[in-house]
Design a protein around this motif. Sequence first.
Motif, PDB file in Angstrom:
ATOM      1  N   GLU A   9       0.910  -1.094  -0.092  1.00  0.00           N
ATOM      2  CA  GLU A   9       0.013   0.154   0.110  1.00  0.00           C
ATOM      3  C   GLU A   9       1.030   1.190   0.156  1.00  0.00           C
ATOM      4  OE1 GLU A   9      -3.489   2.099   2.653  1.00  0.00           O
ATOM      5  OE2 GLU A   9      -2.680   0.103   3.229  1.00  0.00           O
ATOM      6  N   HIS A  10       1.892   1.220   0.845  1.00  0.00           N
ATOM      7  CA  HIS A  10       2.700   2.481   1.057  1.00  0.00           C
ATOM      8  C   HIS A  10       3.437   2.728  -0.292  1.00  0.00           C
ATOM      9  CE1 HIS A  10       1.807   2.311   5.070  1.00  0.00           C
ATOM     10  NE2 HIS A  10       1.966   3.654   5.094  1.00  0.00           N
ATOM     11  N   ALA A  11       4.020   1.470  -0.922  1.00  0.00           N
ATOM     12  CA  ALA A  11       4.958   1.637  -2.077  1.00  0.00           C
ATOM     13  C   ALA A  11       4.021   2.017  -3.351  1.00  0.00           C
ATOM     14  CB  ALA A  11       5.456   0.369  -2.327  1.00  0.00           C
ATOM     15  N   SER A  12       2.918   1.616  -3.271  1.00  0.00           N
ATOM     16  CA  SER A  12       1.804   1.899  -4.442  1.00  0.00           C
ATOM     17  C   SER A  12       1.688   3.297  -4.541  1.00  0.00           C
ATOM     18  CB  SER A  12       0.804   1.231  -4.259  1.00  0.00           C
ATOM     19  OG  SER A  12      -0.098   1.682  -5.343  1.00  0.00           O
ATOM     20  N   ALA A  13       1.381   4.100  -3.231  1.00  0.00           N
ATOM     21  CA  ALA A  13       1.090   5.539  -2.921  1.00  0.00           C
ATOM     22  C   ALA A  13       2.372   6.288  -3.268  1.00  0.00           C
ATOM     23  CB  ALA A  13       0.595   5.649  -1.435  1.00  0.00           C
TER      24      ALA A  13
END
Length: 349
Positions: A129-133
């Motif tokens: 989730e964080h890498a995608s954001a």
Amino acid sequence: MERLLNPRDVRGLPKAHLHLHFTGSMRPATLLELAAKHGVRLPEALSSGEPPKLRATDERGWFRFQRLYDTARSVLRDESDIRRLVLETAEDERRDGSRWLEIQVDPTSYAPRLGGLIPALELILDAVEHASAATGVGIRVLVAANRMKSPMDARTLARLAVRYADRGVVGFGLSNDERRGLARDFDRAFEIARKGGLLAAPHGGELAGPESVRDCLDDLGAGRIGHGVRAAEDPRLMARLADRQITCEVCPSSNVSLGVYERPEEVPLRRLFDAGVPLALGADDPLLFGSRLAAQYDLARDLLGFGDAELAELARQSVRGSCAPEAVRKELLADIDAWLVDGQAPPGS
């Protein structure tokens, strides 16, 4: 066959990446740094800076490949390691023009060092989730069972995958040597996954022949096939895949590195494409095979004769075969059309 004097840059071609394994996505430099951090001694095949020479068409060769993969996985020992791998993978995907990634992971492999099965999967999903954001690359997860382990273990993983379907898990897979065991031994696990709304995407048709693809379809209800390249040996099977629009995740560099084909020119990508089988090019394990996603498109153009219009169609097929939301698909398909016209995706895409 289309030939262009000034071919477009495939890194500017928007695409989806549907066949990438978790540890196998690691950068070689990261492997060396994490090995030093944790005092893991790497074999020459992993520490030389060059992809190892592998040939896995016999059991000894596959055992060597799996041993190298297990050694690489052993450097992922804490939360920061997992977060680093996922972020760097997302950065590499963005650089190659991948705008949607479905990464495959067996959380049982990481559970012992990360506090258990559920904490391991939750950490991976949070890192995703964080890498995608941070990168703008849409990322989802396929939980994969290991066909070298018990079907009961697979059922446990299927239930876990369904439990996290609203947290980023979109599919359920089955990996490792398809020559071992029977696909139907895992039918209950796949039934659990399908009833829970997950895509069934087992490996088949790589080390074993077209019969393994048929087993995935008949016994596991596959909606997508990991590899599937050996289906090219059976015209009736290709027709079935084309008729049902079952996407095959073809990984050309991996096929050659593992000895499935001697030379890149022998990978039957053209035969499958011309038969109407939907395809999604994949890098499989860049750490071990030495090339990432854009290189698969370069290979298709430079060695297999795909022109830019055909590369664009391969990119479209990767998007259509993905689990991306409809709005994401529409945007990607429009940007693929723009690349074909202008040679690049629209600014800000």
